[in-house]
Design a protein around this motif. Structure first.
Motif, PDB file in Angstrom:
ATOM      1  N   PHE A   1     -20.084   8.841 -20.055  1.00  0.00           N
ATOM      2  CA  PHE A   1     -19.421   9.980 -20.688  1.00  0.00           C
ATOM      3  C   PHE A   1     -17.977   9.594 -20.935  1.00  0.00           C
ATOM      4  O   PHE A   1     -17.539   8.528 -20.517  1.00  0.00           O
TER       5      PHE A   1
ATOM      6  N   ASN B   1     -25.177  13.835 -17.953  1.00  0.00           N
ATOM      7  CA  ASN B   1     -23.743  14.085 -18.014  1.00  0.00           C
ATOM      8  C   ASN B   1     -23.422  15.315 -17.159  1.00  0.00           C
ATOM      9  O   ASN B   1     -23.560  16.451 -17.614  1.00  0.00           O
TER      10      ASN B   1
ATOM     11  N   ILE C   1     -25.142   4.709 -18.412  1.00  0.00           N
ATOM     12  CA  ILE C   1     -24.973   6.072 -18.946  1.00  0.00           C
ATOM     13  C   ILE C   1     -23.486   6.377 -18.892  1.00  0.00           C
ATOM     14  O   ILE C   1     -22.871   6.305 -17.830  1.00  0.00           O
TER      15      ILE C   1
ATOM     16  N   THR D   1     -22.544  11.784 -24.782  1.00  0.00           N
ATOM     17  CA  THR D   1     -22.992  10.830 -23.763  1.00  0.00           C
ATOM     18  C   THR D   1     -23.630   9.665 -24.501  1.00  0.00           C
ATOM     19  O   THR D   1     -24.334   9.878 -25.497  1.00  0.00           O
TER      20      THR D   1
END
Ligand SMILES: N[C@@H](CCC(=O)N[C@@H](CS)C(=O)NCC(=O)O)C(=O)O
Length: 213
Positions: free
Chosen positions: A63, A47, A61, A54
Protein backbone atom coordinates in the motif's frame (compact mmCIF):
# COMPACT_ATOMS: atom_id res chain seq x y z
CA UNK A 1 0.77 -11.01 -13.13
CA UNK A 2 0.86 -7.70 -11.22
CA UNK A 3 -2.53 -6.68 -9.85
CA UNK A 4 -3.55 -3.10 -9.12
CA UNK A 5 -6.58 -2.63 -6.90
CA UNK A 6 -8.26 0.56 -8.02
CA UNK A 7 -11.25 2.82 -8.11
CA UNK A 8 -11.53 5.18 -11.11
CA UNK A 9 -9.54 8.37 -10.60
CA UNK A 10 -8.27 7.47 -7.11
CA UNK A 11 -4.62 7.42 -6.08
CA UNK A 12 -4.18 4.29 -8.20
CA UNK A 13 -3.91 6.58 -11.24
CA UNK A 14 -0.21 7.37 -10.76
CA UNK A 15 1.02 3.75 -10.54
CA UNK A 16 -1.49 2.76 -13.23
CA UNK A 17 0.01 5.29 -15.64
CA UNK A 18 3.48 3.97 -14.78
CA UNK A 19 2.40 0.39 -15.50
CA UNK A 20 1.21 1.59 -18.90
CA UNK A 21 4.43 3.56 -19.49
CA UNK A 22 6.38 0.39 -18.67
CA UNK A 23 4.19 -1.81 -20.84
CA UNK A 24 4.06 -4.30 -17.98
CA UNK A 25 1.24 -6.85 -18.15
CA UNK A 26 -1.11 -6.16 -15.27
CA UNK A 27 -4.62 -6.81 -14.11
CA UNK A 28 -6.85 -4.07 -12.71
CA UNK A 29 -9.10 -5.14 -9.87
CA UNK A 30 -12.01 -2.80 -9.19
CA UNK A 31 -12.65 -2.02 -5.52
CA UNK A 32 -16.08 -0.46 -5.69
CA UNK A 33 -16.13 2.43 -3.25
CA UNK A 34 -19.80 2.91 -4.18
CA UNK A 35 -20.56 -0.15 -2.06
CA UNK A 36 -17.68 0.45 0.40
CA UNK A 37 -15.77 -2.53 -0.98
CA UNK A 38 -12.57 -0.85 0.29
CA UNK A 39 -13.81 -1.58 3.81
CA UNK A 40 -14.80 -5.21 3.09
CA UNK A 41 -13.11 -8.01 5.04
CA UNK A 42 -11.54 -9.40 1.86
CA UNK A 43 -9.95 -6.05 0.90
CA UNK A 44 -8.87 -5.25 4.47
CA UNK A 45 -6.84 -8.46 4.42
CA UNK A 46 -4.82 -6.99 1.56
CA UNK A 47 -4.82 -3.42 2.79
CA UNK A 48 -5.59 -3.06 6.50
CA UNK A 49 -6.09 0.71 6.05
CA UNK A 50 -8.98 0.19 3.66
CA UNK A 51 -7.56 2.67 1.19
CA UNK A 52 -6.67 2.68 -2.48
CA UNK A 53 -4.51 1.67 -4.16
CA UNK A 54 -2.96 -1.70 -3.36
CA UNK A 55 -0.46 -3.42 -5.61
CA UNK A 56 0.07 -7.17 -5.57
CA UNK A 57 3.28 -8.30 -7.24
CA UNK A 58 3.75 -12.01 -6.61
CA UNK A 59 4.11 -12.45 -2.85
CA UNK A 60 4.51 -8.73 -2.33
CA UNK A 61 1.47 -6.75 -1.20
CA UNK A 62 2.02 -2.98 -1.12
CA UNK A 63 0.00 0.00 0.00
CA UNK A 64 0.98 3.70 -0.29
CA UNK A 65 1.02 5.16 -3.77
CA UNK A 66 4.54 6.57 -3.58
CA UNK A 67 5.95 3.24 -2.37
CA UNK A 68 4.21 1.49 -5.26
CA UNK A 69 5.66 4.00 -7.75
CA UNK A 70 9.16 3.51 -6.29
CA UNK A 71 8.79 -0.26 -6.43
CA UNK A 72 7.79 -0.10 -10.10
CA UNK A 73 10.77 2.14 -10.85
CA UNK A 74 13.16 -0.13 -8.93
CA UNK A 75 11.97 -3.30 -10.60
CA UNK A 76 12.23 -1.81 -14.11
CA UNK A 77 15.55 0.01 -13.98
CA UNK A 78 15.98 0.00 -17.75
CA UNK A 79 12.94 2.26 -18.07
CA UNK A 80 14.70 5.03 -16.09
CA UNK A 81 11.61 6.13 -14.19
CA UNK A 82 13.97 7.48 -11.51
CA UNK A 83 17.43 9.07 -11.86
CA UNK A 84 20.59 7.16 -10.90
CA UNK A 85 21.03 6.27 -7.21
CA UNK A 86 23.23 8.74 -5.38
CA UNK A 87 22.93 11.47 -8.02
CA UNK A 88 21.73 15.00 -7.28
CA UNK A 89 18.84 14.31 -9.68
CA UNK A 90 17.85 11.33 -7.55
CA UNK A 91 17.79 13.57 -4.48
CA UNK A 92 15.48 16.01 -6.29
CA UNK A 93 13.34 13.06 -7.38
CA UNK A 94 12.93 12.01 -3.72
CA UNK A 95 12.23 15.61 -2.73
CA UNK A 96 9.42 15.93 -5.25
CA UNK A 97 7.89 12.50 -4.66
CA UNK A 98 7.79 13.09 -0.92
CA UNK A 99 6.54 16.65 -1.31
CA UNK A 100 3.73 15.42 -3.55
CA UNK A 101 2.64 12.53 -1.34
CA UNK A 102 3.36 13.95 2.09
CA UNK A 103 2.46 17.59 1.64
CA UNK A 104 0.24 18.17 -1.40
CA UNK A 105 -1.70 14.88 -1.33
CA UNK A 106 -2.14 15.05 2.45
CA UNK A 107 -3.66 18.53 2.14
CA UNK A 108 -5.88 17.38 -0.74
CA UNK A 109 -7.28 14.69 1.55
CA UNK A 110 -8.46 17.45 3.92
CA UNK A 111 -10.08 19.21 0.94
CA UNK A 112 -11.89 16.02 -0.12
CA UNK A 113 -12.81 14.62 3.28
CA UNK A 114 -12.98 17.60 5.71
CA UNK A 115 -15.62 15.76 7.76
CA UNK A 116 -12.84 13.41 8.90
CA UNK A 117 -11.16 16.37 10.60
CA UNK A 118 -14.29 17.99 12.08
CA UNK A 119 -17.74 16.59 12.77
CA UNK A 120 -19.09 20.16 12.85
CA UNK A 121 -20.34 20.82 9.27
CA UNK A 122 -19.58 24.57 9.43
CA UNK A 123 -16.06 23.91 10.68
CA UNK A 124 -15.60 21.18 8.03
CA UNK A 125 -16.62 23.74 5.38
CA UNK A 126 -14.01 26.20 6.65
CA UNK A 127 -11.36 23.46 6.69
CA UNK A 128 -12.17 22.60 3.09
CA UNK A 129 -11.82 26.26 2.05
CA UNK A 130 -8.54 26.61 3.93
CA UNK A 131 -7.18 23.39 2.42
CA UNK A 132 -8.08 24.66 -1.07
CA UNK A 133 -6.17 27.89 -0.45
CA UNK A 134 -3.15 26.01 0.88
CA UNK A 135 -3.17 23.61 -2.08
CA UNK A 136 -3.33 26.61 -4.44
CA UNK A 137 -0.17 27.99 -2.78
CA UNK A 138 1.54 24.66 -3.31
CA UNK A 139 0.66 24.62 -6.99
CA UNK A 140 2.00 28.19 -7.28
CA UNK A 141 5.27 26.88 -5.88
CA UNK A 142 5.29 23.99 -8.37
CA UNK A 143 4.54 26.47 -11.19
CA UNK A 144 7.57 28.55 -10.16
CA UNK A 145 9.81 25.47 -10.05
CA UNK A 146 8.72 24.32 -13.50
CA UNK A 147 9.20 27.84 -14.87
CA UNK A 148 12.68 28.07 -13.33
CA UNK A 149 14.09 25.09 -15.23
CA UNK A 150 11.88 25.41 -18.32
CA UNK A 151 11.82 21.65 -18.98
CA UNK A 152 8.88 19.56 -20.08
CA UNK A 153 8.93 17.44 -16.91
CA UNK A 154 9.04 18.04 -13.17
CA UNK A 155 12.73 17.05 -13.00
CA UNK A 156 13.58 19.02 -16.14
CA UNK A 157 14.26 17.26 -19.41
CA UNK A 158 13.52 13.68 -18.35
CA UNK A 159 10.21 11.99 -17.66
CA UNK A 160 10.15 10.21 -14.29
CA UNK A 161 7.74 8.61 -11.85
CA UNK A 162 6.97 11.99 -10.26
CA UNK A 163 5.25 13.20 -13.44
CA UNK A 164 2.19 10.92 -13.35
CA UNK A 165 2.01 11.65 -9.62
CA UNK A 166 1.84 15.39 -10.24
CA UNK A 167 -0.63 14.84 -13.06
CA UNK A 168 -2.90 12.86 -10.73
CA UNK A 169 -2.82 15.50 -8.00
CA UNK A 170 -3.38 18.25 -10.57
CA UNK A 171 -6.44 16.39 -11.83
CA UNK A 172 -7.83 16.35 -8.33
CA UNK A 173 -7.85 20.18 -8.31
CA UNK A 174 -9.89 20.45 -11.51
CA UNK A 175 -13.06 21.62 -9.75
CA UNK A 176 -11.31 24.15 -7.52
CA UNK A 177 -11.63 27.90 -8.00
CA UNK A 178 -8.04 28.02 -9.27
CA UNK A 179 -7.26 24.54 -10.61
CA UNK A 180 -3.66 23.52 -11.36
CA UNK A 181 -4.16 23.96 -15.11
CA UNK A 182 -4.77 27.73 -14.98
CA UNK A 183 -1.09 28.34 -14.26
CA UNK A 184 0.57 28.83 -17.67
CA UNK A 185 3.65 26.64 -17.26
CA UNK A 186 1.83 23.93 -15.35
CA UNK A 187 -0.99 24.08 -17.91
CA UNK A 188 1.46 23.38 -20.75
CA UNK A 189 3.12 20.65 -18.69
CA UNK A 190 -0.23 18.93 -18.06
CA UNK A 191 -1.24 19.26 -21.71
CA UNK A 192 2.04 17.61 -22.74
CA UNK A 193 1.58 14.71 -20.32
CA UNK A 194 -2.05 14.27 -21.39
CA UNK A 195 -0.83 13.53 -24.91
CA UNK A 196 1.19 10.52 -23.80
CA UNK A 197 -0.45 7.32 -25.08
CA UNK A 198 0.31 5.49 -21.81
CA UNK A 199 -1.60 8.09 -19.80
CA UNK A 200 -4.50 7.92 -22.25
CA UNK A 201 -4.59 4.11 -21.98
CA UNK A 202 -4.69 4.30 -18.17
CA UNK A 203 -7.57 6.79 -18.21
CA UNK A 204 -9.45 4.69 -20.77
CA UNK A 205 -8.93 1.53 -18.70
CA UNK A 206 -10.35 3.30 -15.63
CA UNK A 207 -13.29 4.51 -17.73
CA UNK A 208 -12.42 8.21 -17.34
CA UNK A 209 -13.22 10.49 -20.27
CA UNK A 210 -11.50 13.81 -21.07
CA UNK A 211 -11.02 16.44 -19.78
CA UNK A 212 -8.40 14.67 -17.69
CA UNK A 213 -7.24 17.69 -15.67
N1 LIG B 1 -1.27 8.07 1.33
C1 LIG B 1 -2.19 7.08 0.81
C2 LIG B 1 -3.56 7.69 0.71
C3 LIG B 1 -4.52 6.73 0.11
C4 LIG B 1 -5.95 7.25 0.16
O1 LIG B 1 -6.36 7.96 1.09
N2 LIG B 1 -6.71 6.90 -0.88
C5 LIG B 1 -8.09 7.34 -0.94
C6 LIG B 1 -8.56 7.32 -2.38
S1 LIG B 1 -7.69 8.46 -3.38
C7 LIG B 1 -8.95 6.35 -0.19
O2 LIG B 1 -8.76 5.16 -0.31
N3 LIG B 1 -9.90 6.87 0.58
C8 LIG B 1 -10.85 6.05 1.26
C9 LIG B 1 -10.76 6.18 2.75
O3 LIG B 1 -9.86 6.89 3.25
O4 LIG B 1 -11.56 5.54 3.41
C10 LIG B 1 -1.69 6.64 -0.56
O5 LIG B 1 -1.20 7.46 -1.32
O6 LIG B 1 -1.79 5.44 -0.87
Amino acid sequence: MIELYYFPGNANLAPHILLEELGVPHRLVLVDRGVAAHKSAAYLELNPHGRLPTLVDGDLILFETAAICLHLADTHLAAHLAPALGSAERAHFYKWLIYLTNTVQAELLIYFYPEKWSVDPAEAGRLKQRAEARVADMFDHIEASLAAHGGAFLLGETYSAVDPYLFMLSRWTRLMTRPARVRPVLGRYLAGLAERPALQRAFAAEGIAAPFY
